[in-house]
Design a protein around this motif. Sequence first.
Motif, short mmCIF file in Angstrom:
data_model
loop_
_atom_site.label_atom_id
_atom_site.label_comp_id
_atom_site.label_asym_id
_atom_site.label_seq_id
_atom_site.Cartn_x
_atom_site.Cartn_y
_atom_site.Cartn_z
N ILE A 61 -0.28 4.74 3.63
CA ILE A 61 -0.68 5.71 2.62
C ILE A 61 0.16 5.50 1.37
N ILE A 62 -0.51 5.27 0.26
CA ILE A 62 0.20 4.96 -0.98
C ILE A 62 -0.27 5.90 -2.08
N GLY A 63 0.50 5.93 -3.15
CA GLY A 63 0.15 6.79 -4.29
C GLY A 63 1.40 7.26 -4.99
N ARG A 64 1.23 7.84 -6.16
CA ARG A 64 2.36 8.31 -6.94
C ARG A 64 2.98 9.54 -6.29
N SER A 65 4.22 9.83 -6.67
CA SER A 65 4.91 11.02 -6.17
C SER A 65 4.12 12.27 -6.53
N GLU A 73 -7.21 3.56 -11.14
CA GLU A 73 -5.90 4.14 -10.84
C GLU A 73 -5.17 3.33 -9.77
N LEU A 74 -5.89 2.84 -8.77
CA LEU A 74 -5.27 2.00 -7.76
C LEU A 74 -4.79 0.70 -8.37
N ASP A 103 5.92 -0.34 0.12
CA ASP A 103 6.02 -1.75 0.51
C ASP A 103 4.61 -2.35 0.60
N MET A 104 4.18 -2.93 -0.48
CA MET A 104 2.83 -3.48 -0.53
C MET A 104 2.70 -4.72 0.34
N ALA A 105 3.80 -5.45 0.54
CA ALA A 105 3.74 -6.64 1.39
C ALA A 105 3.42 -6.24 2.82
N ASP A 123 -0.18 -2.66 -9.78
CA ASP A 123 0.52 -3.45 -10.80
C ASP A 123 1.92 -2.90 -11.05
N ALA A 124 2.05 -1.58 -11.07
CA ALA A 124 3.35 -0.96 -11.33
C ALA A 124 4.31 -1.22 -10.19
#
Length: 267
Positions: free
Chosen positions: A54-58, A257-258, A221-223, A263-264
């Motif tokens: 699960i990913i996303g901004r704070s 947005e993803l 951790d995208m890897a 990229d960030a």
Amino acid sequence: MSENTTAHTGMHRDITAKSGDVLVSCRGLQKSFGDREVMKSIDFDMLAGDITVIIGRSGSGKSTLLRAIAGLTDPDAGTMTFDGEVVFEDAKRTPAWKQVDSHVGMIFQSYTLWPHMDVLKNLTLAPRKRLGMSESAALERAEQALAEVGMSDHIHSRPSELSGGERQRVAIARALMMRPKLLLCDEITSALDPPVAAEVLDVLRRLKEEEGIAVALVTHDMAFASKAADRVVFFHQGEIAVNATPDDAFNKTEDPELKKFIDAVRF
């Protein structure tokens, strides 16, 4: 349920969901803190034996979803099932939650190990006090759990004698004491150096492959997400904007947005 372990407050029942079956299903989950709506009608399924990253901004709702599944916070609305049992509806936990809550373990970034106890006592305290597990049974289970995370040689070490990565492995072992079918991990590697974080994440991958434990992991951790995840879920402003395979999420998404988030983080 306390941090890094699970409480058992009712009759335990066996989990029937097999790998590929729906283990957790959430429908219309909503949660607000004051005027801030953190979860906006979240629909979320997780399969037994899967790793979901699960990913996303704070502040986008990621950790709130994990805490809701773990029983650490109750949504304002919606329903939740675990292994086919309705465990949350009408803004409260149902009696069925007491039968399945010990199958859910949650692990935090902060470890929350008792500093005055060695590793063995950190692992066996809750099972002995809450389940009435015998000393010999608790010791046997602790030895198994530590072996599963590669920490057998540190059974009598104090937390202060361990590195950050080793403490996180002990925290995982403590969650394993209850033989959970689902581990919820909230930013457990964010304070670790990348090589150490990779080792901890590899432990989770082995638990999935060897024990069939499902893992929901909030991480940057995208890897790991691209290599080990079965699903990638992207939260944006309290909603699930993308729920896809790692390849579709990272290489084929059209969600702006993803794209900006990836990229960030990669930068």
